[in-house]
Enzyme design. Structure first.
Site, PDB file in Angstrom:
ATOM      1  N   SER A  38       0.806  -1.225   0.000  1.00  0.00           N
ATOM      2  CA  SER A  38       0.000   0.000   0.000  1.00  0.00           C
ATOM      3  C   SER A  38       0.837   1.272   0.000  1.00  0.00           C
ATOM      4  CB  SER A  38      -0.911   0.031   1.228  1.00  0.00           C
ATOM      5  OG  SER A  38      -0.124   0.004   2.410  1.00  0.00           O
ATOM      6  N   GLY A  69      -1.673  -4.254   1.363  1.00  0.00           N
ATOM      7  CA  GLY A  69      -1.796  -5.418   2.239  1.00  0.00           C
ATOM      8  C   GLY A  69      -0.922  -6.598   1.881  1.00  0.00           C
ATOM      9  N   ASN A 101       4.415  -5.522   5.453  1.00  0.00           N
ATOM     10  CA  ASN A 101       3.485  -6.608   5.815  1.00  0.00           C
ATOM     11  C   ASN A 101       4.190  -7.952   5.948  1.00  0.00           C
ATOM     12  OD1 ASN A 101       1.211  -4.811   5.528  1.00  0.00           O
ATOM     13  ND2 ASN A 101       1.530  -4.977   3.316  1.00  0.00           N
ATOM     14  N   ASP A 203      -2.314   7.136  10.119  1.00  0.00           N
ATOM     15  CA  ASP A 203      -1.575   6.202  10.972  1.00  0.00           C
ATOM     16  C   ASP A 203      -0.079   6.456  10.735  1.00  0.00           C
ATOM     17  OD1 ASP A 203      -0.842   4.986   8.568  1.00  0.00           O
ATOM     18  OD2 ASP A 203      -2.431   3.493   8.680  1.00  0.00           O
ATOM     19  N   HIS A 206       0.970   5.145   6.437  1.00  0.00           N
ATOM     20  CA  HIS A 206       0.460   5.653   5.160  1.00  0.00           C
ATOM     21  C   HIS A 206       0.491   7.180   5.100  1.00  0.00           C
ATOM     22  CE1 HIS A 206      -1.413   1.657   5.834  1.00  0.00           C
ATOM     23  NE2 HIS A 206      -1.030   1.489   4.570  1.00  0.00           N
TER      24      HIS A 206
END
Ligand code: NAG
Length: 245
Positions: A38, A69, A101, A203, A206
């Site tokens: 992402s 993801g 991830n 967050d 991102h």
């Protein structure tokens, strides 16, 4: 002035021994393919990745295949590297950037399908497959999270940054490495706490669109400065090359 017959004669003269026609037209420019998560993918709403923005800083077409993801492992298992391997032509360039991830352990019963094997396991090595069919692979270290989360500078580098550097060496086929993490971290230092925090609306991972553009600029600058090593993308940077770190 060249006549058609001259061109045809020249064409015949350079026809290979097996009679294969030799291209008289200039080869199409390489395509830059992007594989990642992402932080590279096109986002929606409050945050977006840097992949689309790099098109502003290079002279060649960009195909952004990043998907939110994903880890190197799930990207592999879903056949996404295989898809890129099918698409690339000789001299195309593939940037592979994972890490956000990929943490955790794949060994436990609660394996999430994304955790990579420790070190540069099969998943990363597999990505080198694209190199075997003639594309040029650049392995890029993951972007940092907000290194000013909480207001003061956070040191520490995720293990996937080192894995990416190691993978580039192990993959062979002339894969190269760019330390995108270091480039963006140095940019954050220049932006300081308030400037960096302003890029992270939701967050600590991102960024907003301005952040994505800046992260793309840091990538272009890292390529230009050969951080850490010369990559095949360097000749395709637009001038002036950004200066953000
Ligand atoms: C890349 O080079 C920079 C500058 O010399 C250094 O700080 C960084 O640790 C290097 N990255 C890796 C992954 O070795």
């Amino acid at each position: 002035m060249l006549s058609w017959s001259t061109i045809l004669a020249a064409g015949l003269a350079v026809t290979g021994a097996q009679g294969s026609p030799v291209e008289l037209v200039e080869r199409a420019p390489p395509i830059l393919y992007l594989a990642g998560d992402s932080t590279m993918a096109r986002g929606s709403g409050a945050y977006t990745g840097w992949g689309d923005y790099i098109a502003k800083y290079v002279t060649i077409p960009v195909v952004n295949k990043a998907i939110g993801g994903r880890s190197a492992r799930s990207y592999t298992n879903e056949g996404r590297f295989a898809e890129i391997a099918r698409l690339v032509k000789r001299d195309d360039i593939v940037v592979i950037e994972f890490g956000h991830n990929d943490g955790g352990s794949p060994n436990g019963a609660n394996d999430n399908g994304r955790s990579d094997c420790p070190g540069t396991g099969n998943e990363v090595c597999r990505s080198g497959k694209t190199g075997e069919i003639g594309a040029r692979v650049i392995i890029s270290s993951q972007t940092p999270n907000n290194l000013y989360e909480g207001g003061s500078w956070l040191t520490g580098v995720p293990r996937f940054v080192g894995y990416a550097a190691l993978a580039a060496r192990n993959v062979g086929n002339g894969a190269t490495f760019v330390d995108h993490f270091r480039a963006v971290a140095n940019m954050f230092l220049r932006l300081r706490s308030s400037g960096t925090n302003a890029l992270f609306p939701v967050d600590h991972t991102h960024t907003n669109a301005r952040g994505a553009d800046l992260v793309a600029q840091a990538f272009a600058q890292a390529i230009n400065r050969n951080l850490n090593g010369t990559t095949p993308l360097r000749p395709y940077l637009k001038n002036p090359v950004p200066n953000v770190f």
